[in-house]
Design a protein around this motif. Structure first.
Motif, PDB file in Angstrom:
ATOM      1  N   LEU A   1      14.685  47.543  71.515  1.00 22.65           N
ATOM      2  CA  LEU A   1      13.676  48.397  72.744  1.00 22.65           C
ATOM      3  C   LEU A   1      14.094  47.187  73.831  1.00 22.65           C
ATOM      4  CD1 LEU A   1      11.646  50.275  70.051  1.00 22.65           C
ATOM      5  CD2 LEU A   1      13.716  51.014  71.140  1.00 22.65           C
ATOM      6  N   THR A   2      14.914  46.898  74.181  1.00 24.90           N
ATOM      7  CA  THR A   2      13.987  46.275  75.664  1.00 24.90           C
ATOM      8  C   THR A   2      14.425  46.916  76.941  1.00 24.90           C
ATOM      9  OG1 THR A   2      16.363  46.351  76.363  1.00 24.90           O
ATOM     10  CG2 THR A   2      16.489  44.272  74.657  1.00 24.90           C
ATOM     11  N   GLU A   3      13.703  46.065  78.163  1.00 25.00           N
ATOM     12  CA  GLU A   3      13.734  46.686  78.948  1.00 25.00           C
ATOM     13  C   GLU A   3      14.314  47.670  79.739  1.00 25.00           C
ATOM     14  OE1 GLU A   3      11.671  43.915  81.817  1.00 25.00           O
ATOM     15  OE2 GLU A   3      10.352  44.000  80.531  1.00 25.00           O
ATOM     16  N   GLU A   4      15.696  47.599  79.431  1.00 32.11           N
ATOM     17  CA  GLU A   4      16.700  48.655  80.460  1.00 32.11           C
ATOM     18  C   GLU A   4      17.285  49.171  79.140  1.00 32.11           C
ATOM     19  OE1 GLU A   4      17.167  43.986  81.588  1.00 32.11           O
ATOM     20  OE2 GLU A   4      16.753  44.962  79.280  1.00 32.11           O
TER      21      GLU A   4
ATOM     22  N   GLU B   1      15.937  53.678  80.759  1.00 31.16           N
ATOM     23  CA  GLU B   1      17.471  54.798  80.850  1.00 31.16           C
ATOM     24  C   GLU B   1      16.856  55.586  79.334  1.00 31.16           C
ATOM     25  OE1 GLU B   1      21.040  52.355  79.644  1.00 31.16           O
ATOM     26  OE2 GLU B   1      20.880  51.152  81.856  1.00 31.16           O
ATOM     27  N   THR B   2      15.850  55.425  78.552  1.00 28.76           N
ATOM     28  CA  THR B   2      15.709  56.517  77.845  1.00 28.76           C
ATOM     29  C   THR B   2      14.455  57.252  78.407  1.00 28.76           C
ATOM     30  OG1 THR B   2      15.724  54.828  76.639  1.00 28.76           O
ATOM     31  CG2 THR B   2      14.579  56.953  75.368  1.00 28.76           C
ATOM     32  N   ASP B   3      15.416  59.456  78.012  1.00 31.11           N
ATOM     33  CA  ASP B   3      13.897  60.232  78.262  1.00 31.11           C
ATOM     34  C   ASP B   3      13.394  60.174  77.232  1.00 31.11           C
ATOM     35  OD1 ASP B   3      15.601  60.349  81.292  1.00 31.11           O
ATOM     36  OD2 ASP B   3      17.443  61.285  79.880  1.00 31.11           O
TER      37      ASP B   3
ATOM     38  N   VAL C   1       6.231  45.462  64.036  1.00 31.97           N
ATOM     39  CA  VAL C   1       6.851  45.256  65.473  1.00 31.97           C
ATOM     40  C   VAL C   1       5.361  44.456  66.128  1.00 31.97           C
ATOM     41  CG1 VAL C   1       6.382  47.304  66.975  1.00 31.97           C
ATOM     42  CG2 VAL C   1       7.064  47.798  64.937  1.00 31.97           C
ATOM     43  N   SER C   2       6.818  43.657  67.201  1.00 29.84           N
ATOM     44  CA  SER C   2       5.144  43.589  67.779  1.00 29.84           C
ATOM     45  C   SER C   2       4.394  43.649  69.359  1.00 29.84           C
ATOM     46  CB  SER C   2       6.677  42.593  68.443  1.00 29.84           C
ATOM     47  OG  SER C   2       6.880  42.807  70.089  1.00 29.84           O
ATOM     48  N   GLU C   3       3.088  43.070  69.617  1.00 31.49           N
ATOM     49  CA  GLU C   3       2.893  43.465  70.270  1.00 31.49           C
ATOM     50  C   GLU C   3       3.766  43.820  71.688  1.00 31.49           C
ATOM     51  OE1 GLU C   3      -1.113  44.725  70.216  1.00 31.49           O
ATOM     52  OE2 GLU C   3       0.075  44.471  68.262  1.00 31.49           O
ATOM     53  N   GLU C   4       3.959  42.927  72.355  1.00 36.38           N
ATOM     54  CA  GLU C   4       4.799  42.864  73.403  1.00 36.38           C
ATOM     55  C   GLU C   4       5.274  44.323  73.231  1.00 36.38           C
ATOM     56  OE1 GLU C   4       7.721  40.467  76.364  1.00 36.38           O
ATOM     57  OE2 GLU C   4       6.924  39.448  74.392  1.00 36.38           O
ATOM     58  N   ILE C   5       6.196  44.798  72.650  1.00 38.38           N
ATOM     59  CA  ILE C   5       6.611  45.973  72.420  1.00 38.38           C
ATOM     60  C   ILE C   5       6.447  47.025  72.664  1.00 38.38           C
ATOM     61  CG2 ILE C   5       9.214  46.620  71.049  1.00 38.38           C
ATOM     62  CD1 ILE C   5       9.655  43.939  72.647  1.00 38.38           C
ATOM     63  N   ALA C   6       5.216  47.253  71.630  1.00 36.04           N
ATOM     64  CA  ALA C   6       4.753  48.286  71.593  1.00 36.04           C
ATOM     65  C   ALA C   6       3.748  48.529  72.504  1.00 36.04           C
ATOM     66  CB  ALA C   6       3.470  47.620  70.283  1.00 36.04           C
ATOM     67  N   GLU C   7       3.331  47.666  73.738  1.00 33.09           N
ATOM     68  CA  GLU C   7       2.600  47.306  75.133  1.00 33.09           C
ATOM     69  C   GLU C   7       3.528  48.241  75.877  1.00 33.09           C
ATOM     70  OE1 GLU C   7       0.193  47.853  76.314  1.00 33.09           O
ATOM     71  OE2 GLU C   7      -1.243  47.196  74.167  1.00 33.09           O
TER      72      GLU C   7
END
Length: 238
Positions: free
Chosen positions: A53-56, A60-62, A75-81
């Protein structure tokens, strides 16, 4: 529409019963039937870099579909945020089964999201309690599953914006199994069925609900509001 299906992808690798039901993973099964609707689908799993789940990818995800159960804490806090912020910015989110305990869902709900549960091969009957809702399109009065894991009330979530399904289980419990929420510009649909040791995601009516849920959760180019200090639109009288 661009749909990303996220899955831990651990049970399928470790439990032969699960791999028999979902040989390519729960995520691939869901992505496959969503692709039948003409959506551009992709998958992401926990062990990929940045959990896939990169920023890119998120930009691009609807609509993001999330299945998790065994290792929410990995699941990392950074990715969850990051996912939470994308929902606030307008990305749709469909939360399935045990993902009620995911970091993403708990952050968006602001509650513990706990419940009762039992694995006893019980019949589940999901009653449609809002027959006018778009998520129920194409369904009858209820969906019946021969065997599923029981979830029971109390479900520690905020009062839903809309309650779509209520489940009854053979052991007597009931559960708010289909609920919608709005957070920021994003729409969220929580849908209960989908324990990994049952072929629930091969069930045509369950597939129909998830297809409908993805369609409903997609942002339809709603206005993006600007916050903070603002200059007046009209000339102010002195």
């Amino acid at each position: 529409m661009k749909v990303t299906v996220w899955n831990e992808y651990r049970h399928e690798k470790e439990n032969p019963k699960v791999s028999e039901i979902y040989p390519d993973g729960i995520h691939q099964t869901i992505a496959s039937f969503l692709g039948e609707e003409g959506h551009q689908t992709q998958t992401a799993t926990l062990d990929e870099a940045e959990h896939g789940l990169t920023e890119e990818v998120l930009a691009e995800t609807d609509v993001l579909v999330w299945w998790g159960h065994k290792v929410h804490e990995e699941v990392s806090e950074e990715i969850a945020e990051r996912v939470k912020q994308r929902v606030l910015d307008g990305m749709g989110l469909v939360v399935l089964h045990s993902a009620h305990f995911s970091k993403v869902f708990k952050k968006l709900m602001g509650t513990g999201c706990d419940l009762k549960w039992r694995e006893a091969d019980e019949k589940e009957r999901l009653w449609v309690v809002d027959p006018t809702h778009p998520i129920t399109e194409g369904l009858g009065e209820y969906i019946e599953l021969e065997k599923e894991e029981m979830y029971g009330e109390h479900f520690d979530i905020p009062a839903p914006d809309e309650l779509v399904f209520v489940s009854w289980f053979e052991g007597g419990e009931v559960f708010r199994s289909g609920a919608t929420f709005k957070r920021g510009r994003g729409k969220i649909f929580y849908f209960r069925p989908g324990h990994e040791t049952y072929p629930t995601y091969h069930h045509k009516e369950i597939q129909q609900v998830i297809k409908n849920g993805v369609k409903w959760a997609a942002n339809t180019n709603t206005p993006k509001h600007v916050y903070g200090n603002r200059q007046p639109l009209e000339k102010l009288s002195k």
